[in-house]
Enzyme design. Structure first.
Site, mmCIF file in Angstrom:
data_model
loop_
_atom_site.group_PDB
_atom_site.id
_atom_site.type_symbol
_atom_site.label_atom_id
_atom_site.label_comp_id
_atom_site.label_asym_id
_atom_site.label_seq_id
_atom_site.Cartn_x
_atom_site.Cartn_y
_atom_site.Cartn_z
ATOM 1 N N GLU A 152 0.792 -1.244 0.000
ATOM 2 C CA GLU A 152 0.000 0.000 0.000
ATOM 3 C C GLU A 152 0.822 1.292 0.000
ATOM 4 O OE1 GLU A 152 -2.690 -0.440 3.298
ATOM 5 O OE2 GLU A 152 -3.539 -2.273 2.510
ATOM 6 N N GLU A 261 -6.466 -10.605 -1.361
ATOM 7 C CA GLU A 261 -7.280 -10.375 -0.150
ATOM 8 C C GLU A 261 -8.763 -10.282 -0.509
ATOM 9 O OE1 GLU A 261 -5.691 -7.070 2.119
ATOM 10 O OE2 GLU A 261 -3.636 -7.665 1.728
HETATM 11 O O1 G3I Z 1 -3.651 -7.551 18.663
HETATM 12 C C1 G3I Z 1 -4.566 -6.648 19.254
HETATM 13 C C2 G3I Z 1 -5.034 -7.166 20.554
HETATM 14 O O2 G3I Z 1 -3.954 -7.248 21.437
HETATM 15 C C3 G3I Z 1 -6.133 -6.247 21.078
HETATM 16 O O3 G3I Z 1 -6.654 -6.771 22.251
HETATM 17 C C4 G3I Z 1 -7.241 -6.082 20.052
HETATM 18 C C5 G3I Z 1 -8.324 -5.109 20.506
HETATM 19 O O4 G3I Z 1 -8.911 -4.457 19.411
HETATM 20 O O5 G3I Z 1 -6.700 -5.591 18.890
HETATM 21 C C6 G3I Z 1 -5.749 -6.469 18.329
HETATM 22 O O6 G3I Z 1 -5.269 -5.925 17.191
HETATM 23 C C7 G3I Z 1 -6.126 -5.970 16.062
HETATM 24 C C8 G3I Z 1 -5.430 -6.760 14.968
HETATM 25 O O7 G3I Z 1 -6.199 -6.699 13.785
HETATM 26 C C9 G3I Z 1 -5.226 -8.204 15.350
HETATM 27 O O8 G3I Z 1 -6.443 -8.828 15.552
HETATM 28 C C10 G3I Z 1 -6.383 -4.550 15.618
HETATM 29 O O9 G3I Z 1 -7.163 -3.870 16.583
HETATM 30 C C11 G3I Z 1 -7.084 -4.543 14.284
HETATM 31 O O10 G3I Z 1 -7.142 -3.209 13.795
HETATM 32 C C12 G3I Z 1 -6.317 -5.385 13.300
HETATM 33 O O11 G3I Z 1 -7.023 -5.359 12.089
HETATM 34 C C13 G3I Z 1 -6.342 -5.887 10.964
HETATM 35 C C14 G3I Z 1 -6.080 -4.780 9.964
HETATM 36 O O12 G3I Z 1 -5.437 -5.333 8.824
HETATM 37 C C15 G3I Z 1 -5.236 -3.679 10.562
HETATM 38 O O13 G3I Z 1 -4.574 -2.944 9.637
HETATM 39 C C16 G3I Z 1 -7.234 -6.953 10.349
HETATM 40 O O14 G3I Z 1 -7.364 -8.044 11.235
HETATM 41 C C17 G3I Z 1 -6.622 -7.429 9.023
HETATM 42 O O15 G3I Z 1 -7.557 -8.225 8.341
HETATM 43 C C18 G3I Z 1 -6.279 -6.242 8.140
HETATM 44 O O16 G3I Z 1 -5.640 -6.715 6.987
HETATM 45 C C19 G3I Z 1 -5.300 -5.731 5.989
HETATM 46 C C20 G3I Z 1 -4.107 -6.260 5.225
HETATM 47 O O17 G3I Z 1 -3.067 -6.565 6.091
HETATM 48 C C21 G3I Z 1 -3.646 -5.252 4.165
HETATM 49 N N1 G3I Z 1 -4.745 -4.872 3.305
HETATM 50 C C22 G3I Z 1 -5.941 -4.406 3.962
HETATM 51 C C23 G3I Z 1 -6.419 -5.455 4.969
HETATM 52 C C24 G3I Z 1 -7.716 -5.030 5.587
HETATM 53 O O18 G3I Z 1 -7.524 -3.872 6.346
#
Ligand code: G3I
Length: 356
Positions: A152, A261
């Site tokens: 990105e 994705e």
């Molecule tokens: O790990 C923490 C955890 O410790 C905490 O308790 C919890 C509370 O919200 O959050 C956890 O982190 C989360 C993480 O996923 C792991 O589950 C984050 O809040 C959450 O924002 C994060 O979201 C991920 C997102 O990327 C963040 O950028 C999504 O799961 C994941 O599907 C998404 O994937 C991205 C690709 O990498 C790149 N392209 C876009 C795609 C969708 O956004």
């Protein structure tokens, strides 16, 4: 006796869940491209998830487990444990593993970009980048066949080929960080395939930025093997025309293409977080299911037509029970973007892509 009954029940359970899934997705697409799914390592411990994945997929992507904030949360403290559990699962089940991702403006710890309380110098940041890439790729050499090296980096707005405003990489290094990342990656594991990965690549403006970025990076000596089209799509877009044009354009650069994705939202695409509006949350009605089925049918038909350049298609999640789209762009708005429903049953869109 009780133990053998338990085993028998477990066997019956898995036979039942698989016999209700008559057609395997990856087997159906064997002559086209490997089909993968993004997972979280904890989910693999659930029996239903495990059998669904094994039956339908031949490739895994870590949804979060190999991102910089997980692998190197503190400077020099590498934690490969979550990624390693995915490697073990992939190896046990004869699946390939896509690495995601090495250099990204998001999910990268703040320490990367600071030094003695100020902003780090370009030279020092390159050292940190190189160290992260070396350690990560060497740890997974021979286990991860491909990496999203840069994720990105293109701009969303008119006139911004590069993501400038919210990328510390760009602010500190300028666009050259993209080339450097690929060069370090090539040295770290010469056998891995090296991809650039981005979203909205079917929208003409963003597509032109990604195209320019790739042309510039290749001209400056970046060893790029392919482009990942994230494919966070909707029942309203992309059009078949835009999708075909995109595949033609990127293959004209001599790049391999992967759909990395894929999910198809039941809402229009939006990229900026906002609050839920009154009455906007949708039920998954037959009309929506029908629209989603048509969109899935169309995009897989196009993928099959481009099997000579597409080397993998990955769904960003397994069932509608867990999807990042429940929290983005609107936290708490339920979405239904995947091939299996919240209970793991095949949806109409699943049937439409295996019934060609
Ligand atoms: O790990 C923490 C955890 O410790 C905490 O308790 C919890 C509370 O919200 O959050 C956890 O982190 C989360 C993480 O996923 C792991 O589950 C984050 O809040 C959450 O924002 C994060 O979201 C991920 C997102 O990327 C963040 O950028 C999504 O799961 C994941 O599907 C998404 O994937 C991205 C690709 O990498 C790149 N392209 C876009 C795609 C969708 O956004």
């Amino acid at each position: 006796m009780r133990y053998s009954m338990l085993i028998l029940n477990l066997i019956l359970l898995s036979v039942n869940s698989i016999s209700s899934q008559s057609v395997s997705l990856y087997k159906t697409y064997q002559k086209y491209f490997p089909i993968g799914v993004a997972v979280m390592s904890d989910a693999l411990k659930e029996h239903a998830t495990d059998s669904l994945i094994k039956f339908h997929f031949k490739s895994l992507s870590p949804e979060n487990e190999m991102k910089p904030e997980v692998i190197q949360p503190q400077m020099g403290k590498f934690d490969f444990s979550k990624g390693d559990s995915l490697v073990a699962y992939a190896q046990r089940n004869d699946m390939r593993l896509r690495g995601h991702c090495l250099v990204w403006h998001n999910q990268t710890p703040k320490w990367f970009f600071s030094d003695n309380g100020g902003v780090i110098s370009k030279a020092k940041l390159y050292k940190r980048m190189k160290n992260h890439i070396n350690n990560t790729m060497r740890h997974y050499a021979g286990k991860v066949y491909l990496w999203d090296v840069v994720n990105e980096a293109a701009g969303d707005e008119e006139g911004a080929v590069y993501r400038e405003k919210n990328s510390s990489w760009y602010k500190i290094c300028g666009k050259d960080y993209i080339v450097k990342a690929f060069q370090y990656a090539k040295k770290a594991d010469p056998n891995a395939l090296l991809f650039y990965n981005d979203y909205d690549t079917e929208q003409p403006l963003k597509r032109s930025h990604v195209f320019q970025l790739l042309k510039d990076a290749k001209a400056a000596g970046a060893p790029i093997d392919g482009i990942g089209l994230q494919a966070h799509w909707s029942i309203y877009e992309p059009s078949e025309k835009n999708l075909r044009e995109t595949l033609d354009l990127f293959s004209s650069l001599g790049l391999k293409i992967q759909i990395t994705e894929l999910d198809i939202s039941v809402y229009p695409i939006e990229n900026i977080r906002r609050k839920l509006r009154d009455g906007e949350e949708l039920q998954y009605t037959p009309e929506l299911a029908q629209k989603q089925q048509e969109q899935y049918e169309m995009v897989f038909r196009v993928f099959r037509d481009y099997k000579h350049v597409i080397t993998g298609v990955t769904l960003w999640g397994l069932t509608d029970k867990n999807t990042w789209l429940d929290t983005f762009p609107v936290a708490g708005r339920k979405n239904y973007p995947l091939l299996f429903d919240v209970d793991g049953n095949e949806k109409a869109c699943f049937k439409s892509i295996v019934g060609f």
